[in-house]
Design an enzyme around this catalytic site. Sequence first.
Site, PDB file in Angstrom:
ATOM      1  N   ASP A 132      30.346  -0.075 -26.816  1.00  0.00           N
ATOM      2  CA  ASP A 132      30.252   0.934 -25.271  1.00  0.00           C
ATOM      3  C   ASP A 132      29.247  -0.202 -24.471  1.00  0.00           C
ATOM      4  OD1 ASP A 132      31.927   2.781 -25.614  1.00  0.00           O
ATOM      5  OD2 ASP A 132      30.335   4.193 -26.118  1.00  0.00           O
ATOM      6  N   ASP A 162      31.033   8.209 -28.016  1.00  0.00           N
ATOM      7  CA  ASP A 162      30.279   9.371 -27.551  1.00  0.00           C
ATOM      8  C   ASP A 162      30.817  10.721 -26.795  1.00  0.00           C
ATOM      9  OD1 ASP A 162      31.206   7.967 -24.753  1.00  0.00           O
ATOM     10  OD2 ASP A 162      29.192   7.576 -24.225  1.00  0.00           O
ATOM     11  N   ASP A 182      36.623   9.167 -28.412  1.00  0.00           N
ATOM     12  CA  ASP A 182      35.978   8.482 -29.477  1.00  0.00           C
ATOM     13  C   ASP A 182      36.476   8.963 -30.910  1.00  0.00           C
ATOM     14  OD1 ASP A 182      35.424   6.479 -27.316  1.00  0.00           O
ATOM     15  OD2 ASP A 182      33.610   7.859 -26.905  1.00  0.00           O
TER      16      ASP A 182
END
Length: 1036
Positions: free
Chosen positions: A453, A754, A758
């Site tokens: 990310d 997070d 996901d």
Amino acid sequence: MEKYLRENFNVEPKRPSQAALERWRSAVSVVKNPRRRFRMVANLAQRADAERKRRKLQEKIRVALYVQKAALHFINAGTRGGNYMLSKETHEAGFGIEADELASIVRSHDSKCLQHHEGVEGVARAVRVSLQEGVNSLDVQHRQKIYGFNRLAEKPARSFWMFVWDAMQDLTLIILMVCALVSAGVGISTEGWPKGMYDGVGIILCIILVIFVTSISDYKQSLQFKDLDKEKKNVSIQVTRDGRRQKVSIHDLVVGDVVHLSIGDIVPVDGLFISGFCLSIDESSLSGESEAVNVDKQNPFLLSGTTVQDGSAKMLVTSVGMRTEWGRLMETLNEGGDDETPLQVKLNGVATIIGQIGLGFALLTFLVLTGRFLWGKIVHHEITKWSLDDASKVLNFFATAVIIIVVAVPEGLPLAVTLSLAFAMKKLMNDKALVRHLSACETMGSAGCICTDKTGTLTTNHMVVDKIWICEQTKTIKSGSSENVLKPSISEQIFDLFLQSIFQNTGSEIVKGLDGKIKVMGTPTESALLEFGLLLGGDYKFYNVKYKIVKVEPFNSCRKKMSVLVALPDGGGKFRAFCKGASEIVLKMCDKVVSSDGEVIQLNDQQRNSITEVINGFASEALRTLCIAFNDIEGSSDGNIPEDNYTLIAIIGIKDPVRPGVKEAVKTCLEAGITVRMVTGDNINTAKAIARECGILTDGLAIEGPDFRNKTQQELEQIIPKIQVMARSMPLDKHTLVSHLRDDFNEVVAVTGDGTNDAPALHEADIGLAMGIAGTEVAKENADVIVMDDNFTTIVNVTRWGRSVYINIQKFVQFQLTVNIVALLLNFVSACVSGSAPLTAVQMLWVNMIMDTLGALALATEPPNDGLMKKPPIGRNEKFITRVMWRNIIGQSIYQIIVLLVLQFRGKQILKLNGPDSTLVLNTVIFNTFVFCQVFNEINSRDMEKINVLEGMLSSWVFMMVMGVTICFQAIMVEYLGAFAQTVPLRRELWLASVVIGAVSLVVAVLLKCIPVPSSRYVAPHHDGYEQLPSGPELA
């Protein structure tokens, strides 16, 4: 060997099949101590039994949750509120309801009993709590005493003496103990007291030493795992206590607490819904039903262990610990243990092969020794004459054979993996990485790709508003700006509308700390907006009092926006919707804009293009862009938030700087042959700007999620190796990318996540890395490693330790196989030629401890060095015992065997030994030389390819401590324990000779490392533009 290991001892790091688990168990043979060897291995029978219990309990819960109301009434007829009597203890404590009744209300979804207690407010009064103020902190212990602690039942920890008992189950040690006792008895009857008992007592003392050293090592490992397990279970929960919102440990929750829930949270305890919006709960973990349940004031029951799929809420805690539904279910979930790691399985295979060879050699040695002894008796016509001395000799032959098995069966190999993993996990926990699954630690060393990310991982996650476009003008917000930064340039009405959109369309909360200072609790993006609103002088309480919130649609990674519907105060049935989120998505929903003079005008194509340029301009400066819009609705809204006809108020540019050290960490990854791909939900221009700054985007491809989703399989195969950045991605895009990298390109993939959505990608990846600060509980539950500080540098550190674990185990295997080969051949050849083994039982037990427990401690706990990240990743199908290892093992074994056999058969002449004790002196020299060969070979094993093996040795205190203990105890054995170890004190020249012969193995290692080993060239799997990494001999 490699083929045999692949066929029988090969399991997947994640979710191994039942067939693979059963196959390797059936292939294991020659196990000295099953209790110790398989202590860290899953018990499949217990696990199957636990699964049956879990399903049975799940079915009961499903029935309780989903049957008709009448049937429910019938099932729980005996447990209604009217049948509960208030105990004296509860009454004196000032509470008006029993713990069991509270548990029954929620567990049974008992609306009737809840109504009997006047609903949620009545229950709150019964447990003496204000729904606005929450529990008083001073009252926590009192509540725990009456209603219990929020801790699940755990098995009692194993004591040190249980580990001692496990170590004593070694069959070979038991046989040796019996042999020692018989030997002592025979010795005393033939040689008298105390001389006759020395051999037997020596063996017993050595066995006791082995047992205690082994037990201490195993016990310390168990304590490390216990600490890690505690850390895994310690989750922070947001509650209202003492009138303010704060975080507390899940273990400190008490009945009466007001808990805040949001998307991705796992409900920590049983409770009742107080207030909230669009709360949708996934109860599949309890009931097995996949359909989400809507929770509101009509259906207020919340069960622990369930997941918040959507919405947000506040809940009143009614049951904690083992009184919760999840507590009852968890009793069955921990049975059977965790899956074993691939390395543990592989080393069980190596131990099996070596054990079988050792067993054969032991049998041959016993047959040769006994055969020679019997032949001697036949030659001297004494075959019918047997004395106690003859019996003692045969017993010694048997003890020698058993000792060979002790040394040959490397029980320590699989356990060395556990030792190394425990050490690495402990160190990683100190470095802000919590490893949830053992296998992840070793798999991370093989990672060839990290899909990361952007926000919070590559950037600091400390966000501030940097720029704003409002009323067709752009303003830069500098640190220290005052509330007048906007007021003079926009109308009062638009300024008020803008502040309302900030303070009401938010998932965060402004609270006062203990010091009286105002702070924001929530996501960094929300916090940045609220802090900006406070900077502008906004009163956050004013808007929530004046405008009532009717409905909220929280932000999630699919919608990429958050919306709220509020009722306007004029009483005319008017409503106002606010929307904020991804700039291009919100802009598409707008058909009007606030002009420079504060009027709402229609949005034409030219203005839309101009606004798009503003968004791209902000994004190219690495700012996260958000659009804020509103929509005034006339008449009834029927509770739905509109999806179009919005008026654009402002574009916000939020600054989130790149973390210090990230650029260097990315460079380290590239040097290590690891591709770093950024997968983010942000604007593509923002993503590209950050990726360039981090060194991720060079000459590869940056693509948006919608484009990626529309590609065909053939197109994906062409572009995936080139992808360096994926922007505006959805969680499904991340999952698709990970699946293709694993299946089509055979990559070992690590992925960060997070959010709740996901979870599939974290589950699919070889290593799932969840963020500890920004991550939801659902993401953490599906991850293998939790990155506690959300920092990319920590991920690189996990990779470094993963490689270290793998390499350390290879070092230990190289060292142990060398000792195995030398000990086996030395004893066998000596037995065949001279009719006796040069090393006694006590000496061999000491050697076994050096190479097993102490060797594992020294080599398996070596910290990682910088050189590890200069090599390519270990491939998915890489051979474990490499050609380099075989070169070192064979070379060192040949040297040691030649030297020791020369000493055995020509030692007296070379060392000029004569006199009655010359044989005993020679045997002591052979034993001493053999031990020092292992000491220096242990130093050689610190690096399998580099010539300088001394580099960093002094900084590895465990290694130095083991070396020191080994040498000191060897000196004590030779000089002072001769009666038990069958040694004699050596003069200085013989000590020097032993040490020098051992030290020559360092020179031998240098010569061996100059021999080139053929190996296939490594082709870096990452995107074009990076140089291919060197591999093979040039790395040395």
